[in-house]
Structure formats: structure tokens, C-alpha cells
Enzyme design. Sequence first.
Site, PDB file in Angstrom:
ATOM      1  N   GLY A  22     -18.533  -9.166   4.729  1.00 29.56           N
ATOM      2  CA  GLY A  22     -17.188  -8.580   4.830  1.00 29.56           C
ATOM      3  C   GLY A  22     -16.629  -9.431   5.936  1.00 29.56           C
ATOM      4  O   GLY A  22     -16.702 -10.546   6.117  1.00 29.56           O
ATOM      5  N   SER A  23     -15.728  -8.621   6.689  1.00 28.71           N
ATOM      6  CA  SER A  23     -15.010  -9.456   7.715  1.00 28.71           C
ATOM      7  C   SER A  23     -15.878  -9.784   9.031  1.00 28.71           C
ATOM      8  O   SER A  23     -16.926  -9.194   9.402  1.00 28.71           O
ATOM      9  CB  SER A  23     -13.850  -8.491   8.279  1.00 28.71           C
ATOM     10  OG  SER A  23     -14.334  -7.223   8.671  1.00 28.71           O
TER      11      SER A  23
ATOM     12  N   GLU B 273     -22.659 -12.174   6.266  1.00 28.66           N
ATOM     13  CA  GLU B 273     -21.920 -13.172   5.385  1.00 28.66           C
ATOM     14  C   GLU B 273     -20.201 -12.710   5.823  1.00 28.66           C
ATOM     15  O   GLU B 273     -20.020 -11.665   5.372  1.00 28.66           O
ATOM     16  CB  GLU B 273     -22.065 -13.421   4.048  1.00 28.66           C
ATOM     17  CG  GLU B 273     -23.597 -13.696   3.494  1.00 28.66           C
ATOM     18  CD  GLU B 273     -23.658 -15.412   3.769  1.00 28.66           C
ATOM     19  OE1 GLU B 273     -22.711 -15.954   4.446  1.00 28.66           O
ATOM     20  OE2 GLU B 273     -24.963 -15.807   4.127  1.00 28.66           O
TER      21      GLU B 273
ATOM     22  N   CYS C 189     -14.558 -15.867  -0.419  1.00 34.36           N
ATOM     23  CA  CYS C 189     -14.765 -16.482   1.023  1.00 34.36           C
ATOM     24  C   CYS C 189     -15.321 -17.716   0.782  1.00 34.36           C
ATOM     25  O   CYS C 189     -14.977 -18.471   1.888  1.00 34.36           O
ATOM     26  CB  CYS C 189     -15.999 -15.460   1.716  1.00 34.36           C
ATOM     27  SG  CYS C 189     -17.456 -15.364   0.593  1.00 34.36           S
TER      28      CYS C 189
ATOM     29  N   LYS D 283     -24.232   1.061   0.677  1.00 36.80           N
ATOM     30  CA  LYS D 283     -22.666   1.515   0.905  1.00 36.80           C
ATOM     31  C   LYS D 283     -21.488   0.381   0.344  1.00 36.80           C
ATOM     32  O   LYS D 283     -21.411  -0.731   0.992  1.00 36.80           O
ATOM     33  CB  LYS D 283     -22.193   1.925   2.410  1.00 36.80           C
ATOM     34  CG  LYS D 283     -21.049   2.529   2.481  1.00 36.80           C
ATOM     35  CD  LYS D 283     -20.398   2.191   3.750  1.00 36.80           C
ATOM     36  CE  LYS D 283     -19.100   1.220   3.170  1.00 36.80           C
ATOM     37  NZ  LYS D 283     -18.121   1.530   2.604  1.00 36.80           N
TER      38      LYS D 283
ATOM     39  N   ASN E 295     -14.637  -8.050  -2.870  1.00 37.06           N
ATOM     40  CA  ASN E 295     -14.096  -8.998  -3.780  1.00 37.06           C
ATOM     41  C   ASN E 295     -15.216  -9.453  -4.822  1.00 37.06           C
ATOM     42  O   ASN E 295     -14.714 -10.249  -5.727  1.00 37.06           O
ATOM     43  CB  ASN E 295     -13.675 -10.316  -2.884  1.00 37.06           C
ATOM     44  CG  ASN E 295     -14.960 -10.808  -1.989  1.00 37.06           C
ATOM     45  OD1 ASN E 295     -15.873  -9.936  -1.669  1.00 37.06           O
ATOM     46  ND2 ASN E 295     -15.030 -12.052  -1.944  1.00 37.06           N
TER      47      ASN E 295
ATOM     48  N   GLU F  50      -8.482 -16.615   8.279  1.00 39.93           N
ATOM     49  CA  GLU F  50      -8.773 -16.560   7.204  1.00 39.93           C
ATOM     50  C   GLU F  50      -7.719 -15.732   6.439  1.00 39.93           C
ATOM     51  O   GLU F  50      -7.337 -14.608   6.800  1.00 39.93           O
ATOM     52  CB  GLU F  50     -10.042 -15.712   6.602  1.00 39.93           C
ATOM     53  CG  GLU F  50     -10.277 -15.868   5.218  1.00 39.93           C
ATOM     54  CD  GLU F  50     -11.887 -15.028   5.201  1.00 39.93           C
ATOM     55  OE1 GLU F  50     -12.250 -14.191   5.677  1.00 39.93           O
ATOM     56  OE2 GLU F  50     -12.366 -16.036   4.093  1.00 39.93           O
TER      57      GLU F  50
ATOM     58  N   GLY G 160     -18.698  -7.637  11.058  1.00 42.66           N
ATOM     59  CA  GLY G 160     -19.916  -8.378  11.103  1.00 42.66           C
ATOM     60  C   GLY G 160     -20.342  -8.093  12.423  1.00 42.66           C
ATOM     61  O   GLY G 160     -21.576  -8.157  12.820  1.00 42.66           O
TER      62      GLY G 160
ATOM     63  N   GLU H 152     -29.055 -16.010   1.862  1.00 42.33           N
ATOM     64  CA  GLU H 152     -29.202 -15.258   0.451  1.00 42.33           C
ATOM     65  C   GLU H 152     -29.637 -16.096  -0.635  1.00 42.33           C
ATOM     66  O   GLU H 152     -29.272 -17.039  -0.680  1.00 42.33           O
ATOM     67  CB  GLU H 152     -27.861 -14.641   0.385  1.00 42.33           C
ATOM     68  CG  GLU H 152     -27.385 -13.509   1.532  1.00 42.33           C
ATOM     69  CD  GLU H 152     -26.508 -12.646   1.322  1.00 42.33           C
ATOM     70  OE1 GLU H 152     -26.848 -11.685   0.916  1.00 42.33           O
ATOM     71  OE2 GLU H 152     -25.275 -12.567   1.671  1.00 42.33           O
TER      72      GLU H 152
ATOM     73  N   GLN I 218      -3.900  -5.931   1.500  1.00 44.29           N
ATOM     74  CA  GLN I 218      -4.035  -7.111   1.385  1.00 44.29           C
ATOM     75  C   GLN I 218      -2.857  -7.995   0.985  1.00 44.29           C
ATOM     76  O   GLN I 218      -2.727  -9.073   1.459  1.00 44.29           O
ATOM     77  CB  GLN I 218      -4.884  -7.422   0.227  1.00 44.29           C
ATOM     78  CG  GLN I 218      -5.579  -9.008   0.107  1.00 44.29           C
ATOM     79  CD  GLN I 218      -6.157  -9.669   1.554  1.00 44.29           C
ATOM     80  OE1 GLN I 218      -7.085  -8.979   2.136  1.00 44.29           O
ATOM     81  NE2 GLN I 218      -5.745 -10.757   1.872  1.00 44.29           N
TER      82      GLN I 218
END
Length: 479
Positions: free
Chosen positions: A225-226, A247, A281, A172, A149, A380, A230, A459, A328
Amino acid sequence: MTVLRKNLIDGEWLGEAGSRNINPSNTNDVVGEYASAGPEEAKQAIAAAKAAFPGWSRSGPLARHAVLKKTSDEIMARKDEIGRSLAREEGKTLAEGVGETIRAAQIFDFFAGETLRLSGEMVPSVRPGVGVEMTREGVGVVGIITPWNFPIAIPAWKIAPALAYGNTIVFKPAELVPESAWTIVDILHRAGLPKGVLNLVMGKGSVVGQAMLDSPDVNAISFTGSVGTGKRVAAASVEHMRKFQLEMGGKNPLVVLDDADLAVAVDCAVNGAYFSTGQRCTASSRLIVTEGIHDRFIDAMKERLDKLVIGDALDAKTQIGPVVDQTQLKQDEDYIAIGRQEGAELAFGGERLERETPGFYLRPALFTGATNAMRISREEIFGPVANVIRVKDYDEALTVANDTPFGLTSGICTTSLKHATHFKRNSEAGMVMVNLPTAGVDFHVPFGGRKGSSYGPREQGRYAMEFYTTVKTAYTFAG
Ligand code: ADP
């Protein structure tokens, strides 16, 4: 003719054609072809990063400053071209694509400066004649795994601090957005990074990403990511006793109180919920609105939503681009169906749109009459879908806002200093906004959340140092 973009392993561009990158605004448009790494290449990349670490970690601030500054300058000089390419592969609008590219340049510039500001501490020991130094060192090989995203900003805010503090990298990127990832790596490579310091392994998460998780030679992993992935990163990292930072999702509330400036509240809600096609997010997917302003807010929202221009991301008039891909889009549509079954009223949008070119166009959806217990309020969705939850007063709004497994951002629209101050103190989120959208943050301050949204140090800004360095305490007896 499309050019084949290859992986960068130990300073060499390697690999065969693996996957095609499709423009979500026009599925007939192939953005490019990209090598797809396998487990062997992932291992080579990790070995190269490991071998490069001693040299890079001792390289000193000037060498790192030079690479990061040069990278920032090139990104900025090419912002329109890179921003356009980002919009073409991801589907956010041209303005958003260029804005994100500028953000990446600012991040590299910030961390170029940080290389020159790294400091330690020296204190007297409790033992006479002994001095104690506290310094920070790079962690080692950092695995960087990113989502689709923010194809350039998220890689930038992980790669820049990792390099600034002397780490080497295996990067990656998400399969859907390899062009932005490749571009940033190409710029850094040409800016003069020694071989092996930054390795790019494009490919499947279940193959390349998993190989990174399973390697004892990856000393830290920064992941966005998801929630599901995670948790895998966390479990594998605990197994290897490595540092990790996650995150993940959000279900961010925007509270609108009776005393809010209606125009400000609508701006915050439309921007926060629907810009970048709701694929942030930090998006506000729960609009928690008090009774006195509820009906006026909904009328004003519908009026604004009706005027939004939804279309090809590369058309300068477009305000909302397409959804990123078919998977999506299906997820968004499934949640819209779920919301209706649960008894929420679809007050606006939610239908697929036809445009001149075949793409994944969805009209922004607004549910009213939602409760906080519904799945559309708890899970989400990651699309242009938001729901209005009506509440009695501020106290109920705060309770509902905090009643979620996530805690990334939150927002409140109010002209009351008392409520704004109380909300800032009591909102269970990592980032709180007053009279501002829940999405849209600065690059020089910490980014991150609480509860199921994030794990590990923050971060961005100076706080990034916490993750990308490890502290050494050294004692010297000078006699
Ligand atoms: P999203 O829903 O945002 O695509 P994912 O968690 O699936 O979220 O993807 C985020 C990143 O994690 C991508 O780069 C993806 O390839 C990577 N990934 C997916 N599965 C794994 C895995 N098993 N191990 C490591 N990385 C993975």
C-alpha cells in the site's frame, strides 16, 4: 438484487451490510454489498487464527497441497467470470482482469508444488556425536493487508505462501475491491481449509487494519500500500517485535537511449506508464530520454497515445479503463495542475472524458520538459500520468534514474550490450528490465524493491519462504 457478502471468521460467514462497491466505469452500477468488520470482529478473527495455528502448522504437505491445488484449479476454470468481476469493481480492462485472475491461479499452483518441496539441512556438529538439523517452520498468525490495484493477484501472492508454509491468516483487503477478495476466500474455504486457518475481515484500514497492527497475537504482517500506512505498519510491528514486510510506492524510470529501437521504446513506455490506467506500483512515470532520439520519441508517443481507446473496462475494445475512484481521480488532476505550475509542458491528454456511462475517465497525460527535481518527478501519482526528462547521454540518464527516494523497478531501451549490462549492474532498483516495460513480472521469481519502495524479504517465488517461515536449529546427541 445484490447479495450481501460477509466476513469469514473462524469458519463462519458473519456480519451486517456495511459498504457498497461501485463500478468506476459506471457509477450507477453497484457491484455488491459487503460486511464491514469492527475492532471486535478483528479480535475474534485473530483469536481464531491463533487457535488454528497448531493444527494447520502440523498438517503436513498433502493437506496443504490439496487446498492450494484445488483453489488454483477453480480460479482457472472461472477465469473469465472472476476476471470480469475484477474489471467491474477496479476498472482495469477485461483482458487485464482475466490476465490477473490467471496469474492468481498460477501462484496457487506454484505454492501447491512448494508444499511438497520444503526441505531442511542436516550437518554434523563441531561436537562429536551431535547432529544439527536446520528446518523451517511457519511463523504463526500472519496479517495480510492489501491495496486495491491488484485485487486478486496481490492477495494470492501473500495468501498462497502463507498457507503453504503452515501459517494461519487474518486477511484485510482494500475497501474498494472486496468482491475479488471475497471470491478468493470463498474458493479457499470451500477447497477444505479447516476453520480459523483463513479469516476475512473486510472493513476500514483505520479500524480493522489498525486492530491487526495493535494485536500482540499477530506474529507477522505482509503489507502492500502507501508509504504512509507502511510506516505505521513498521512502527507498530517494531513495538510488538513482529516480522513485517512492506511493498510501497515507486517512481520508476524508463531510460530511452539514442540507439533504442523506437518502436520497442514506445511500446515499453505506453504499456509501462498507462496500462492498468497507470495504477501499478511498477509503472514507468519518469521517461528519461537522450537528446538524439528525444523529439522522435515524443512524436511517436503522441501518435500512439492518440490511438488508445479509453472507456468502459467491460467493453472488449477498451485499452485503458477508468481511474479507480473520485479520490484517485482528484489526486491525478491535482498532480497534472502541479506539473503545469512547475513549468512542465502538458504535451498530451490530462483532461477528463465523458463516456456513455458516468465514470472516472481521464485521458492519459504526457508531460515534456520536466526536470527530475519537480514534484511530478519525485512523488508517486499512481495514475495515467508520465513525464519526459531530457538528458544528454547515458551517464546523465543513469544518474537521473537513480536520483529518487524509491527503487522498485527500472528499465532501459537500448541496442547496446554495454549500456544494458552497465544499467543492470548500477540501477538502484529491485527489478531491472531491458527492452521491456517496467511493469509486468513473472510469478516464480522474487518481487520487491529498494530504498523507500520496499522493506523486508522479497515476495513471490521460492524467496517468499524467507518471510513466511522461521528457521529452527536443533541439536541431537545420539551417544
Ligand atoms: P492506497 O493509497 O493504496 O489505498 P493505503 O496504504 O491507504 O494505500 O491502503 C492499503 C491498505 O492498507 C488498505 O487495505 C487499507 O485499508 C489499509 N490501511 C489503511 N490505513 C491503515 C491503518 N492505519 N492500519 C492498517 N491498515 C491500514
